[in-house]
Structures are given as structure tokens and as C-alpha cells.
Design a protein around this motif. Structure first.
Motif, PDB file in Angstrom:
ATOM      1  N   ARG A 175       3.362  -8.532   4.610  1.00  0.00           N
ATOM      2  CA  ARG A 175       2.816  -8.165   5.560  1.00  0.00           C
ATOM      3  C   ARG A 175       1.734  -8.990   5.918  1.00  0.00           C
ATOM      4  O   ARG A 175       1.539  -9.406   7.118  1.00  0.00           O
ATOM      5  CB  ARG A 175       2.915  -6.371   5.617  1.00  0.00           C
ATOM      6  CG  ARG A 175       2.521  -6.317   7.111  1.00  0.00           C
ATOM      7  CD  ARG A 175       2.729  -4.514   7.314  1.00  0.00           C
ATOM      8  NE  ARG A 175       2.236  -3.615   6.498  1.00  0.00           N
ATOM      9  CZ  ARG A 175       1.866  -2.695   5.953  1.00  0.00           C
ATOM     10  NH1 ARG A 175       2.151  -1.791   7.637  1.00  0.00           N
ATOM     11  NH2 ARG A 175       1.963  -1.607   4.978  1.00  0.00           N
TER      12      ARG A 175
ATOM     13  N   ILE B 215       5.126  -2.623  13.391  1.00  0.00           N
ATOM     14  CA  ILE B 215       4.291  -4.086  11.808  1.00  0.00           C
ATOM     15  C   ILE B 215       3.563  -2.417  11.520  1.00  0.00           C
ATOM     16  O   ILE B 215       3.575  -2.288  10.135  1.00  0.00           O
ATOM     17  CB  ILE B 215       4.051  -4.609  12.299  1.00  0.00           C
ATOM     18  CG1 ILE B 215       5.463  -5.325  13.272  1.00  0.00           C
ATOM     19  CG2 ILE B 215       3.407  -5.532  11.355  1.00  0.00           C
ATOM     20  CD1 ILE B 215       6.327  -6.066  12.254  1.00  0.00           C
TER      21      ILE B 215
ATOM     22  N   CYS C 243       3.521   3.481  10.736  1.00  0.00           N
ATOM     23  CA  CYS C 243       3.655   2.238   9.694  1.00  0.00           C
ATOM     24  C   CYS C 243       2.609   1.756   8.668  1.00  0.00           C
ATOM     25  O   CYS C 243       2.992   1.080   8.416  1.00  0.00           O
ATOM     26  CB  CYS C 243       4.287   1.439  10.756  1.00  0.00           C
ATOM     27  SG  CYS C 243       5.451   1.625  11.057  1.00  0.00           S
TER      28      CYS C 243
ATOM     29  N   PRO D 116       6.380  -1.807   7.226  1.00  0.00           N
ATOM     30  CA  PRO D 116       6.978  -1.126   8.734  1.00  0.00           C
ATOM     31  C   PRO D 116       8.686  -0.854   8.401  1.00  0.00           C
ATOM     32  O   PRO D 116       9.142  -0.658   8.058  1.00  0.00           O
ATOM     33  CB  PRO D 116       7.376  -2.777   8.742  1.00  0.00           C
ATOM     34  CG  PRO D 116       7.215  -3.564   7.853  1.00  0.00           C
ATOM     35  CD  PRO D 116       6.797  -2.496   6.796  1.00  0.00           C
TER      36      PRO D 116
END
Length: 384
Positions: free
Chosen positions: A39, A167, A221, A225
Motif C-alpha cells: 500500500r 485505501i 481502512c 483497503p
């Protein structure tokens, strides 16, 4: 407004997706396989204002969102950038999009909703605000939401399923649950407004006609995500919350409709004329731009809405002027597609693109599409 626990819309079994969407209108799927490192890498490699800075002159460059802000969206300091007031970021098919699009859990759920070979249209990014805020004035629905059979009005039997991928941060989503309600009033409202593919809905009308139907969820989150799925035909709002989201839009088929000069605007590159809508998508992806239109069917703009053109007129480079007016064209990057080496790489992947992309006057690509995984190239129709 009724707050719904995320657990009530969480999908533990992919096979429950149709029932959840039919009964609630919304479903949430955690994407736990995506590691924190993945991420961070994708967020780092995704510029939020590359295209804006390609348009603005040197005096009005926008400082990009830092990785610290991206991981903690509540700390984002608002930039003076196009559509920043709404949190919209005009970067499409970024490393962040590709990370999610290749995730097995994401693809499993999307494949259930879209049987056969997956196909996508490019879509963008949005970040929220430091504080939670509900925006009833943004209430709308997308696409063509209704069907009328034998005089009976229902929501579309096979609506476009919208995807929000939250996200980071906490993503709020607000919608109206009209299950079991008389749809004739809202259908008549839609028709009165022109039966368009994007329709704002009068909040007073909704509160009077469908009281007690407004719903809210907050999706955390912070650890991973989450995929938020919803029927685009249901009335929903653009709620503010400290979060970063991307949009990935599966479509049933690639649109082969030809783009004519009559149907283009000042925010469409002139090179789109004569292409199909699908070809314009592929061209746009090369520059992290949209094609001719968004998945909703509304004409897409790559920089800002036409209304603030006068505001930005003195801030942009000469390249984006024509006859004293703003005229959008492609925003360049660092990937030089003009070289014989790059053309060879494209040929090896069997990627075919319009010849104008290789003219000296065409700027360099932003995305290195020759390095895209086969899966992504197929998703957008670059290869079969």
C-alpha cells in the motif's frame, strides 16, 4: 439518518454478494491480502497532481500530497488545485489503481458481478476532509436507473455496480434504501429532469417522499483497503470523511461508438475526434487521463470543470490555449514512446495505438503501458 454497522454489510462469502446488494444496496469487502508495504509503495508512486502541474505554469505549481498525509488523510492540508474543494484528483489508471485491480479478492467479487472476461473504463481518485460531513446537496443517481414493464416501475434489473476502494482512513458512504417503496414519485422526478445518465435529486423531495430511508456506514481502512460495492441506480451522496479512495469501473463491453467533432467539448483533446470511445480510453490511459466520458456516461474532463476556466486562464501554460481560450490536450510525462526501442516493446506485447501518439508534437506518456501486466492490458482492451 440510520447508521449501519459495517458488519451488517460485510461480505464473508462472495456468493452472498447478490443477496446483499439486492436487500441492502451496499456490500463491503476487506482486501486483507494487500500488505502495508504494498500500500505504501503504490501510494508513494502515485502522484496526485502530476497532470495539474503539467497544465499550470511555474508560478502555480501544486505541492503533491505527502506519503504521511496519504496514510493519515485527516492530516491533509487542502491544496489550491482543480476540483480540490470536492476532493477529486484527476489521475487515472495509476499504480494505486493497478495494485487493487490485480488483487485476487477484488477480482473474485467483480467477476461474480461481471461474468466473462473483465473489462474496465479508467476512473479517478478522491480524498476526503479532516472532519466527517454529510452533503445532502450531492444526492444523485447515475446511469439509467429504472425499468418499466407492464406499467410497473422498478430499479434496473441489471444496474451498473459501482466500486469505491477505500485505501486509507475512514470512508463514509451515504445512500437511501428504497426497498419496498413506491418508486413512481422518484421515477417521475427523474423523467422531469430529462432522464439523464447523471441526475441530482432534490433533498426536500426525498425527505418528504421517502422519510426515514437515509443510511450511513463508516468503513475503517486503517489496517487494510476495503472494497465498497453499490448499485449506481440507488440514490446516494458524496459524503466527506478523512479518507483516500479510488474508483475502478467494470463495464459490460467496450464502447465502439465513434466520437464526432459535434460531440466534443473544449476539455476533450481534438485527437479524440474519429476515435471510438474505447480507443479514447486507451489513449487517455497512456497519460493517466480519462477518455471521452466517465463510466456513468457523462463527458469527462481531465483538468477541471469548464465553469472555473476564467479563474485558471492566467495560470496555465501556452500549450493549453487556442484562440485565446483554454483547450485541453495531452499532459506529458517521462515515458518516451517516440523511440524505436519503445515501439519495439509495444509490438512485442501486441499493443496497437493510434499513429498520432508517435508524432513529435505528442508529449511523452505518463504511464509505461509497455510494462503493464497482461491482466491490466486485457482489462482495458489493449490486448486480447
Amino acid at each position: 439518518m440510520l447508521t449501519i454497522n459495517t458488519s451488517d454489510v460485510l461480505l464473508n462469502n462472495p456468493q452472498e454478494i447478490f443477496e446483499k446488494l439486492r436487500n441492502v444496496g451496499v456490500a463491503v469487502v476487506p482486501l486483507h491480502e494487500i500488505s502495508h508495504a504494498q500500500r505504501v509503495t503504490a501510494l508513494t508512486n502515485t502522484s496526485f497532481y502530476h497532470n495539474a502541474n503539467e497544465v499550470f505554469n511555474a508560478n502555480y505549481q501544486v505541492k503533491d500530497i505527502t506519503i504521511e498525509e496519504k496514510l493519515k488523510p485527516g492530516s491533509i492540508v487542502a491544496r489550491k488545485a482543480p476540483d480540490a474543494a470536492g476532493g477529486w484528483v484527476h489521475q487515472y489508471t495509476t499504480p494505486l489503481h493497478i495494485l487493487i485491480q490485480m488483487n485476487p479478492t477484488f477480482r473474485e467479487h467483480i467477476s461474480l458481478l461481471n461474468p466473462g472476461n473483465l473489462k474496465f473504463k479508467p476512473n479517478r481518485i478522491r480524498y476526503g476532509y479532516k472532519k466527517f460531513r454529510n452533503n445532502l446537496s450531492t444526492l444523485h443517481f447515475d446511469g439509467h436507473p429504472f425499468e418499466v414493464k407492464a406499467g410497473k416501475i422498478t430499479f434496473a434489473e441489471k444496474p451498473l455496480i459501482a466500486t469505491i476502494i477505500a485505501i486509507t482512513g475512514i470512508r463514509r458512504f451515504v445512500w437511501w434504501d428504497l426497498k419496498g417503496k413506491n418508486l413512481k414519485p422518484i421515477y417521475d422526478f427523474w423523467v422531469k429532469k430529462g432522464s439523464k445518465s447523471f441526475t441530482f435529486i432534490d433533498p426536500d423531495f426525498m425527505n418528504e417522499t421517502y422519510p426515514g430511508c437515509r443510511r450511513l456506514i463508516d468503513v475503517d481502512c486503517s489496517k487494510s483497503p476495503h472494497l465498497i460495492l453499490f448499485n449506481e441506480c440507488i440514490p446516494h451522496e458524496i459524503a466527506d470523511s478523512p479518507s483516500i479512495s479510488i474508483f475502478l469501473s467494470p463495464v459490460p463491453s467496450f464502447d465502439k461508438t465513434k466520437i464526432t467533432k459535434k460531440n466534443t467539448t473544449s476539455y476533450h483533446p481534438k485527437e479524440f475526434i474519429g476515435l471510438t470511445k474505447h480507443e479514447s480510453d486507451k489513449v487517455g490511459i497512456c497519460f493517466q487521463m480519462p477518455g471521452y466520458e466517465w463510466p456513468s456516461g457523462k463527458k469527462a474532463y481531465p483538468f477541471c470543470h469548464i465553469r472555473p476556466y476564467v479563474h485558471y486562464k492566467t495560470r496555465i501554460k501556452e500549450r493549453y490555449f487556442q484562440n485565446g481560450k483554454i483547450k485541453m490536450t495531452f499532459m506529458g510525462g517521462d515515458v518516451d514512446q517516440h523511440t524505436e526501442e519503445y515501439k519495439r516493446r509495444l509490438a512485442e506485447r501486441e499493443i496497437k495505438l493510434p499513429p498520432f501518439l508517435f508524432k513529435e508534437t505528442t508529449p511523452n506518456f505518463v504511464n509505461d503501458i509497455a510494462a503493464f501486466p497482461d491482466m491490466i492490458l486485457r482489462d482495458y482492451g489493449f490486448i486480447e
